[in-house]
Design a protein around this motif. Structure first.
Motif, PDB file in Angstrom:
ATOM      1  N   LEU A 167      61.773  80.896  42.232  1.00 32.60           N
ATOM      2  CA  LEU A 167      61.234  79.543  42.345  1.00 32.60           C
ATOM      3  C   LEU A 167      62.358  78.518  42.496  1.00 32.60           C
ATOM      4  O   LEU A 167      62.268  77.606  43.315  1.00 32.60           O
ATOM      5  CB  LEU A 167      60.372  79.214  41.121  1.00 32.60           C
ATOM      6  CG  LEU A 167      59.043  79.956  41.010  1.00 32.60           C
ATOM      7  CD1 LEU A 167      58.342  79.609  39.705  1.00 32.60           C
ATOM      8  CD2 LEU A 167      58.133  79.624  42.191  1.00 32.60           C
ATOM      9  N   VAL A 168      63.408  78.660  41.699  1.00 26.92           N
ATOM     10  CA  VAL A 168      64.529  77.719  41.770  1.00 26.92           C
ATOM     11  C   VAL A 168      65.228  77.800  43.118  1.00 26.92           C
ATOM     12  O   VAL A 168      65.603  76.783  43.713  1.00 26.92           O
ATOM     13  CB  VAL A 168      65.542  77.987  40.632  1.00 26.92           C
ATOM     14  CG1 VAL A 168      66.811  77.163  40.832  1.00 26.92           C
ATOM     15  CG2 VAL A 168      64.922  77.672  39.282  1.00 26.92           C
ATOM     16  N   LEU A 196      60.730  65.790  42.308  1.00 29.94           N
ATOM     17  CA  LEU A 196      60.714  67.246  42.184  1.00 29.94           C
ATOM     18  C   LEU A 196      61.040  67.666  40.747  1.00 29.94           C
ATOM     19  O   LEU A 196      60.388  68.563  40.190  1.00 29.94           O
ATOM     20  CB  LEU A 196      61.718  67.861  43.154  1.00 29.94           C
ATOM     21  CG  LEU A 196      61.808  69.389  43.156  1.00 29.94           C
ATOM     22  CD1 LEU A 196      60.500  70.012  43.617  1.00 29.94           C
ATOM     23  CD2 LEU A 196      62.952  69.852  44.065  1.00 29.94           C
ATOM     24  N   HIS A 197      62.024  67.012  40.141  1.00 29.91           N
ATOM     25  CA  HIS A 197      62.388  67.341  38.766  1.00 29.91           C
ATOM     26  C   HIS A 197      61.300  66.906  37.788  1.00 29.91           C
ATOM     27  O   HIS A 197      61.075  67.584  36.778  1.00 29.91           O
ATOM     28  CB  HIS A 197      63.723  66.693  38.405  1.00 29.91           C
ATOM     29  CG  HIS A 197      64.896  67.433  38.951  1.00 29.91           C
ATOM     30  ND1 HIS A 197      65.559  68.421  38.247  1.00 29.91           N
ATOM     31  CD2 HIS A 197      65.511  67.365  40.164  1.00 29.91           C
ATOM     32  CE1 HIS A 197      66.540  68.905  38.981  1.00 29.91           C
ATOM     33  NE2 HIS A 197      66.535  68.283  40.153  1.00 29.91           N
ATOM     34  N   GLN A 249      70.225  68.809  33.581  1.00 29.58           N
ATOM     35  CA  GLN A 249      69.284  68.317  34.590  1.00 29.58           C
ATOM     36  C   GLN A 249      69.807  67.054  35.264  1.00 29.58           C
ATOM     37  O   GLN A 249      69.676  66.893  36.487  1.00 29.58           O
ATOM     38  CB  GLN A 249      67.925  68.036  33.931  1.00 29.58           C
ATOM     39  CG  GLN A 249      67.206  69.270  33.424  1.00 29.58           C
ATOM     40  CD  GLN A 249      66.658  70.119  34.555  1.00 29.58           C
ATOM     41  OE1 GLN A 249      66.282  69.590  35.603  1.00 29.58           O
ATOM     42  NE2 GLN A 249      66.603  71.418  34.342  1.00 29.58           N
ATOM     43  N   GLN A 253      70.825  75.379  46.137  1.00 33.31           N
ATOM     44  CA  GLN A 253      69.997  75.868  45.039  1.00 33.31           C
ATOM     45  C   GLN A 253      70.649  77.022  44.282  1.00 33.31           C
ATOM     46  O   GLN A 253      70.330  77.251  43.120  1.00 33.31           O
ATOM     47  CB  GLN A 253      68.626  76.273  45.565  1.00 33.31           C
ATOM     48  CG  GLN A 253      67.748  75.087  45.943  1.00 33.31           C
ATOM     49  CD  GLN A 253      67.631  74.081  44.804  1.00 33.31           C
ATOM     50  OE1 GLN A 253      68.085  72.953  44.917  1.00 33.31           O
ATOM     51  NE2 GLN A 253      67.032  74.482  43.701  1.00 33.31           N
ATOM     52  N   TYR A 295      58.900  69.601  37.718  1.00 32.56           N
ATOM     53  CA  TYR A 295      59.471  70.712  36.952  1.00 32.56           C
ATOM     54  C   TYR A 295      59.323  70.467  35.456  1.00 32.56           C
ATOM     55  O   TYR A 295      58.949  71.376  34.701  1.00 32.56           O
ATOM     56  CB  TYR A 295      60.942  70.888  37.333  1.00 32.56           C
ATOM     57  CG  TYR A 295      61.724  71.762  36.384  1.00 32.56           C
ATOM     58  CD1 TYR A 295      61.588  73.152  36.402  1.00 32.56           C
ATOM     59  CD2 TYR A 295      62.599  71.203  35.451  1.00 32.56           C
ATOM     60  CE1 TYR A 295      62.297  73.954  35.519  1.00 32.56           C
ATOM     61  CE2 TYR A 295      63.314  71.998  34.570  1.00 32.56           C
ATOM     62  CZ  TYR A 295      63.152  73.372  34.607  1.00 32.56           C
ATOM     63  OH  TYR A 295      63.856  74.157  33.724  1.00 32.56           O
ATOM     64  N   TRP A 296      59.607  69.245  34.999  1.00 34.25           N
ATOM     65  CA  TRP A 296      59.513  68.934  33.575  1.00 34.25           C
ATOM     66  C   TRP A 296      58.070  69.030  33.082  1.00 34.25           C
ATOM     67  O   TRP A 296      57.823  69.520  31.984  1.00 34.25           O
ATOM     68  CB  TRP A 296      60.073  67.531  33.309  1.00 34.25           C
ATOM     69  CG  TRP A 296      61.519  67.396  33.640  1.00 34.25           C
ATOM     70  CD1 TRP A 296      62.468  68.402  33.611  1.00 34.25           C
ATOM     71  CD2 TRP A 296      62.210  66.221  34.074  1.00 34.25           C
ATOM     72  NE1 TRP A 296      63.697  67.906  34.004  1.00 34.25           N
ATOM     73  CE2 TRP A 296      63.576  66.582  34.285  1.00 34.25           C
ATOM     74  CE3 TRP A 296      61.821  64.894  34.303  1.00 34.25           C
ATOM     75  CZ2 TRP A 296      64.531  65.655  34.712  1.00 34.25           C
ATOM     76  CZ3 TRP A 296      62.773  63.973  34.724  1.00 34.25           C
ATOM     77  CH2 TRP A 296      64.107  64.359  34.920  1.00 34.25           C
ATOM     78  N   ILE A 299      55.637  70.912  34.415  1.00 35.74           N
ATOM     79  CA  ILE A 299      55.247  72.325  34.406  1.00 35.74           C
ATOM     80  C   ILE A 299      55.873  73.051  33.223  1.00 35.74           C
ATOM     81  O   ILE A 299      55.221  73.866  32.553  1.00 35.74           O
ATOM     82  CB  ILE A 299      55.640  73.000  35.738  1.00 35.74           C
ATOM     83  CG1 ILE A 299      54.803  72.439  36.886  1.00 35.74           C
ATOM     84  CG2 ILE A 299      55.445  74.521  35.642  1.00 35.74           C
ATOM     85  CD1 ILE A 299      55.217  72.951  38.248  1.00 35.74           C
ATOM     86  N   THR A 300      57.145  72.762  32.938  1.00 33.55           N
ATOM     87  CA  THR A 300      57.831  73.374  31.800  1.00 33.55           C
ATOM     88  C   THR A 300      57.118  73.036  30.499  1.00 33.55           C
ATOM     89  O   THR A 300      56.898  73.909  29.650  1.00 33.55           O
ATOM     90  CB  THR A 300      59.297  72.895  31.727  1.00 33.55           C
ATOM     91  OG1 THR A 300      59.975  73.275  32.922  1.00 33.55           O
ATOM     92  CG2 THR A 300      60.008  73.514  30.529  1.00 33.55           C
ATOM     93  N   PRO A 332      62.510  74.517  46.155  1.00 33.34           N
ATOM     94  CA  PRO A 332      63.191  73.275  46.558  1.00 33.34           C
ATOM     95  C   PRO A 332      63.836  73.385  47.941  1.00 33.34           C
ATOM     96  O   PRO A 332      63.831  72.410  48.703  1.00 33.34           O
ATOM     97  CB  PRO A 332      64.255  73.092  45.464  1.00 33.34           C
ATOM     98  CG  PRO A 332      63.734  73.853  44.293  1.00 33.34           C
ATOM     99  CD  PRO A 332      63.056  75.048  44.895  1.00 33.34           C
ATOM    100  N   PHE A 355      61.478  83.003  37.875  1.00 38.18           N
ATOM    101  CA  PHE A 355      62.224  81.763  37.656  1.00 38.18           C
ATOM    102  C   PHE A 355      63.306  81.594  38.717  1.00 38.18           C
ATOM    103  O   PHE A 355      63.431  80.534  39.340  1.00 38.18           O
ATOM    104  CB  PHE A 355      62.840  81.789  36.254  1.00 38.18           C
ATOM    105  CG  PHE A 355      63.863  80.730  35.996  1.00 38.18           C
ATOM    106  CD1 PHE A 355      63.474  79.415  35.785  1.00 38.18           C
ATOM    107  CD2 PHE A 355      65.221  81.034  35.962  1.00 38.18           C
ATOM    108  CE1 PHE A 355      64.425  78.420  35.553  1.00 38.18           C
ATOM    109  CE2 PHE A 355      66.167  80.061  35.721  1.00 38.18           C
ATOM    110  CZ  PHE A 355      65.769  78.745  35.510  1.00 38.18           C
TER     111      PHE A 355
END
Length: 225
Positions: free
Chosen positions: A91-92, A201-202, A171, A115, A205-206, A208-209, A96, A88
């Motif tokens: 990746l974060v 991008l977010h 977020q 980041q 992320y949402w 995939i989450t 990005p 995690f």
């Protein structure tokens, strides 16, 4: 000009530090800060695992396991969460940074600083999940800080609730911070396109989450069933 990475000072004195980062020719303590953030991520996720947060499947099926199997399940759950915390954090920090490095004229190390702040804020959010889960019995996707709790009143489709549960006040702050950071340091891309790329991008992320949360029960079932 040199800049010494300090996530907390950047978080609370953004404008001053953005000016200094923009002028900086050398970045110091970047990898030290990265290592500390990864370590913090491991500690937080291991603490959550120790408290049993996210181990619903194991707890539900505890009566069907003997003592040894149950303890082994808890151990591997803890190991899994520790490994996930490292993944995690990586990746974060890196994905990005790489994407925005390709899109803008900002050096990679300066994007890493951005980041680092994002990761730090996300870890604060996870710390807030702990009392919500242990005291109020709320899962992350129905946190009062997210849109998931609203979605749960509208639909019972779990993947929709997971998706909106990933959209939190944190977020929204992160999106605003990233746009401000990128527009301040970059002259190669228009502000409207920075907004589009950050939100896109977010959005990924949402999605995939939500997907990972949706299949999480099946993964745990495969590991511990």
């Amino acid at each position: 000009m040199s800049y010494h990475t300090n996530v907390i000072k950047l978080l609370f004195s953004t404008d001053d530090h953005l000016f200094r980062i923009g002028k900086a020719e050398k970045i110091h303590k970047l990898w030290k800060a990265t290592g500390l953030l990864v370590l913090l991520s491991i500690l937080i996720y291991c603490w959550m695992a120790y408290l049993g947060i996210g181990s619903n499947y194991i707890s539900t099926n505890a009566t069907e396991m003997n003592a040894l199997t149950y303890e082994q399940s808890k151990f591997w759950f803890l190991v899994g969460r520790a490994l996930f915390s490292v993944l995690f954090a990586m990746l974060v920090l890196f994905i990005p940074s790489l994407l925005f490095y390709l899109l803008t004229d900002i050096p990679f190390k300066k994007l890493m600083i951005m980041q680092q702040v994002v990761l730090f804020v996300l870890l604060i959010e996870r710390l807030l999940w702990i009392p919500l889960a242990t005291v109020n019995g709320l899962d992350w996707y129905v946190s009062p800080l997210s849109l998931g709790i609203i979605a749960s009143y509208i639909t019972d489709k779990s993947w929709i609730i997971f998706f909106f549960g990933a959209i939190t006040l944190f977020q929204f702050w992160i999106i605003g911070f990233q746009v401000k950071y990128l527009t301040t340091l970059s002259q190669a891309i228009r502000k409207v396109w920075i907004w589009v790329n950050v939100i896109f991008l977010h959005l990924i992320y949402w999605v995939i989450t939500a997907l990972l949360a949706f299949i999480d029960t099946y993964i745990l079932s495969g590991w511990f069933g």
